[in-house]
Design an enzyme around this catalytic site. Structure first.
Site, PDB file in Angstrom:
ATOM      1  N   CYS A 152       0.842  -1.193   0.000  1.00  0.00           N
ATOM      2  CA  CYS A 152       0.000   0.000   0.000  1.00  0.00           C
ATOM      3  C   CYS A 152       0.883   1.251   0.000  1.00  0.00           C
ATOM      4  CB  CYS A 152      -0.993  -0.031   1.154  1.00  0.00           C
ATOM      5  SG  CYS A 152      -2.395   1.100   0.930  1.00  0.00           S
ATOM      6  N   HIS A 247      -3.988  -4.819  -0.214  1.00  0.00           N
ATOM      7  CA  HIS A 247      -3.555  -5.427   1.044  1.00  0.00           C
ATOM      8  C   HIS A 247      -3.597  -6.946   0.948  1.00  0.00           C
ATOM      9  CE1 HIS A 247      -3.488  -1.959   4.015  1.00  0.00           C
ATOM     10  NE2 HIS A 247      -3.889  -1.402   2.890  1.00  0.00           N
ATOM     11  N   GLU A 249      -2.742  -8.948   3.173  1.00  0.00           N
ATOM     12  CA  GLU A 249      -3.101  -9.478   4.493  1.00  0.00           C
ATOM     13  C   GLU A 249      -4.579  -9.332   4.807  1.00  0.00           C
ATOM     14  OE1 GLU A 249      -2.642  -5.154   5.194  1.00  0.00           O
ATOM     15  OE2 GLU A 249      -1.761  -6.648   3.872  1.00  0.00           O
TER      16      GLU A 249
END
Length: 276
Positions: A152, A247, A249
């Site tokens: 990001c 992202h 994650e």
């Protein structure tokens, strides 16, 4: 002296667009979770100084011994005060990776080099790359030497460090939104090896690398949205410098753990090249 703690973070942690503080890790039994996270005492320093790639190449860090996992240097995670940092760390821990986490104003790049990192991960964070502490300098000084993965704002740091302009997305704020992302790594092993094409990602950002000023002499786009926004890029010469705008994650990014695994594979490949 660095204080060390063991952590356990929640993969489903919601993200706040205004988050400026990271999650507080809870202590866990070291016998059940051996992953170590080192956190230095806070001391703010003005360390950003734009450095050239040539300088980085002439001041290389010591080589990493790779014949024992205990002799590896850590992967250093630069925490840009983001709530998702420890979800990235959780993935790395689950993949058996040794890493250390430092906030972006807790050590200088020279101190970071002395830790002999085998790789660097620059986390997401609020604000712009100018708010990212040592992240920009780290891209320029360590990026040519060890694999570097920006997430990001970490990708935005890569873009700005090599001459790109960071602007507001023409399509507005993306907060917890899913998008289809297409990629092309030109047949080379990279972050997206083994993924579906396209694949679904979770996005939490309002800024992007501007397409019109994208530094194509230094970087190449490796992934993009259907509306043409840059979702990933890597350095043309140092292909181990790469980042993603989304992202991995996030639970929305269903193949995100594979991306983190691929980064670790890139680290291992770079280490093996040092032995040949």
């Amino acid at each position: 002296m660095a204080a060390s703690t063991l952590y356990k973070s929640c993969l489903l942690q919601p993200k706040s667009g205004s988050t400026t503080r990271r999650l507080n890790p809870s202590l866990v039994n070291p016998l059940t979770n051996p992953t170590r996270v080192s956190v230095l005492g806070k001391s703010r320093r003005d360390v950003f100084a734009k450095a050239s790639i040539e300088m980085a190449e002439s001041n290389s860090i010591p080589s990493v011994v790779v014949n024992s996992s205990k002799q590896h240097g850590p992967i250093i995670v630069i925490d840009n005060y983001d709530s998702f940092t420890y979800n990235l760390c959780q993935y790395m821990g689950e993949l058996g990776c040794h890493f250390e986490v430092y906030r972006n104003d807790e050590l200088t790049v020279e101190e970071l080099k002395k830790k002999n990192p085998r790789g660097v991960l620059i986390s997401p964070g609020p604000g712009t790359p100018q708010d990212s502490g040592i992240s920009l300098q780290t891209v320029l000084e360590l990026g040519p030497l060890v694999p570097l993965f920006g997430v990001c704002m970490g990708l935005q740091c890569i873009g700005e460090a090599f001459g790109g302009k960071i602007v507001r997305s023409p399509f507005g704020v993306m907060h917890g939104k899913s998008s289809m992302v297409h990629y092309d790594e030109k047949g080379e092993e990279g972050l997206f090896s083994g993924l579906s094409n396209p694949f679904i990602v979770g996005r939490y950002h309002s800024l992007v690398i501007e397409k019109d000023t994208f530094p194509s002499d230094e970087l190449e786009v490796t992934a993009w949205t259907e509306d043409g926004l840059v979702m990933a890029a890597r350095h043309r010469k140092y292909k181990h410098i790469q980042g993603v705008q989304f992202h991995p994650e996030s639970i929305i990014t269903t193949e995100g753990k594979t991306i983190v695994r691929n980064f670790i594979k890139i680290v291992e490949k770079k280490e093996s090249e040092k032995l040949t």
